[in-house]
Design an enzyme around this catalytic site. Sequence first.
Site: not given
Length: 584
Positions: A259, A292
């Site tokens: 993330d 990401e």
Amino acid sequence: MQKDFFYQTRFGANLQSDGTTRFSLWAPSCQAVSLEIENDTPRAMARDEEGTFTLVTECPSGARYRYRVRDDLAVPDPASKSQPEGVHGPSVVTAPAEYAWQTPQWQGRPWCEAVIYELHAGLLGGFEGVRNRLDELKTLGITAIEIMPINSFGGTRNWGYDGVLPYAPTNAYGEPDDLKRLIDTAHHKGLMVILDVVYNHFGPDGNFLHDYAKDFFDHENNSTWGTGIAFAKPQVADFFIDNVLYWLMEFRFDGVRIDAASAITDHAWFGKLRERVASQVEQGRHVHLILENENNDAGLLRDGFTAQWNDDGHNVLHVMLTGETEGYYEMFAEHPTRILARVLHEGFAYQGEINPYSGKKRGMPSGDLPASKFILFLQNHDQTGNRALGERLISLASPDALHAAFALLLLSPMVPMLFMGEEWGCRSPFLFFCDFHDDLADAVREGRRKEFAKFSAFQDPEKRKTIPDPNALSTFDTSRPDREERNTLEGRIWLDRTRSLLALRQRWLAPYLTQAHSLNATVIGDKSVLARWKLDNGAILTIALNLSDHETCRISEPGKLLYSSATRRAVEELPPGSLVAGLE
């Protein structure tokens, strides 16, 4: 013979072959630390010159323990493998060998076969609830589930991005062995399991690192999510690299999705991670490292990372489907059709241009990369849950245009990702939720409402009060996908559509996507593009997409028609809100 899966981490509690347990804690802010095992005398730990405290002692699995870092403070292990009483309770020594794996021979699946289904374990009934859904997902055509973060967090419900103990699966979803059973069952059914991990910040409830390891943090590189983390320090780098390997080797996850990788300021860490994973993973096993990354760092994808979430693709499609241009959608407000063509042709839209939202350069050239390096989606936890009212795309876009975009998602050579419930056209909102209390709960609630003050729909303070309280149990319950919708006429149509499109993908595309690359993508009309890719077998995939609500485009008929979303159309015509896909 049963094969044991066990990864010896640098920090935390690790059972040794001689029956002892090795405890290790990096606490450079302390001169003395004691290990406190429940119902036993505290034991002093030895400190090295870098502030790592170690003790090898008799201690069985199941024992509960804490570290005494100050006279007035005993803390859970930051590398705890189990927290049955939550993030403020004691840690527990685990015994990985006690779980008997049924699929020790599992080697994973090639990335070109990936069809990802993102889900929140808590909303689906914990690890056991997810395990009970695997058959229907397999039948649908899903090949990988991606689980939102499961690390221990404050309270009993959370998105997972406020976790504070990265190694300990939250007890709110089940025991560590329940998670292994979920993964084991998925592998038995031929499904990959990917874990979303958060290394860019720690949550506000239950994080004690500042009390004994101030050097863990880099205050000169704070991010949107909190205080920066000092990845350049070897102990910090190893803490997170070991976490990846722990999930891959001990729990047998097939990959991780990192993330907000852009918040990891030490770029060298990514290379270290990739090298360590390559050296540890068994030969022949498919393991996938997914990013990401706001930076659109194509170099990491060239250097061995499997793929990146393609936010550019989602964002421009959202603008074209809904007309929304506030917030980060501003980046895609001008010439969205041209931007979509670039995404389909080259992967990223931003490849070094100035981002008008931030005023900074963003991205790097990506056109040489195969399409499978990009994960495409129409919805996910972020872009849905970060809306004030959590609306799904089905409530915001015209049915025909959404059908066409959905077909693009599942037939494009990019790796598709569905968000839980999307397969049946779920209309349940997905809201931001957590379980904080007292002043912290007030701060999160008001901060959430203040965040939307800049949006035109919520400039009125009274209107902002309608934004659901993230801490309310009702906010969590409302976010649970309504499975009754599956049995409605609309739900059955969406499920049939999803199955049909994924069957086409499996039959005609998936075996030939490893090095599939774009030949071109051109604008052919208002909100209309024509894209062509060369597949590994030499076939040419063509997709013509028209998201306009009024304009018909002229196209050439494909040699073999794979799919047309239009109920009726004339030959060589692409009606408004439709898609035609075929092979040459």
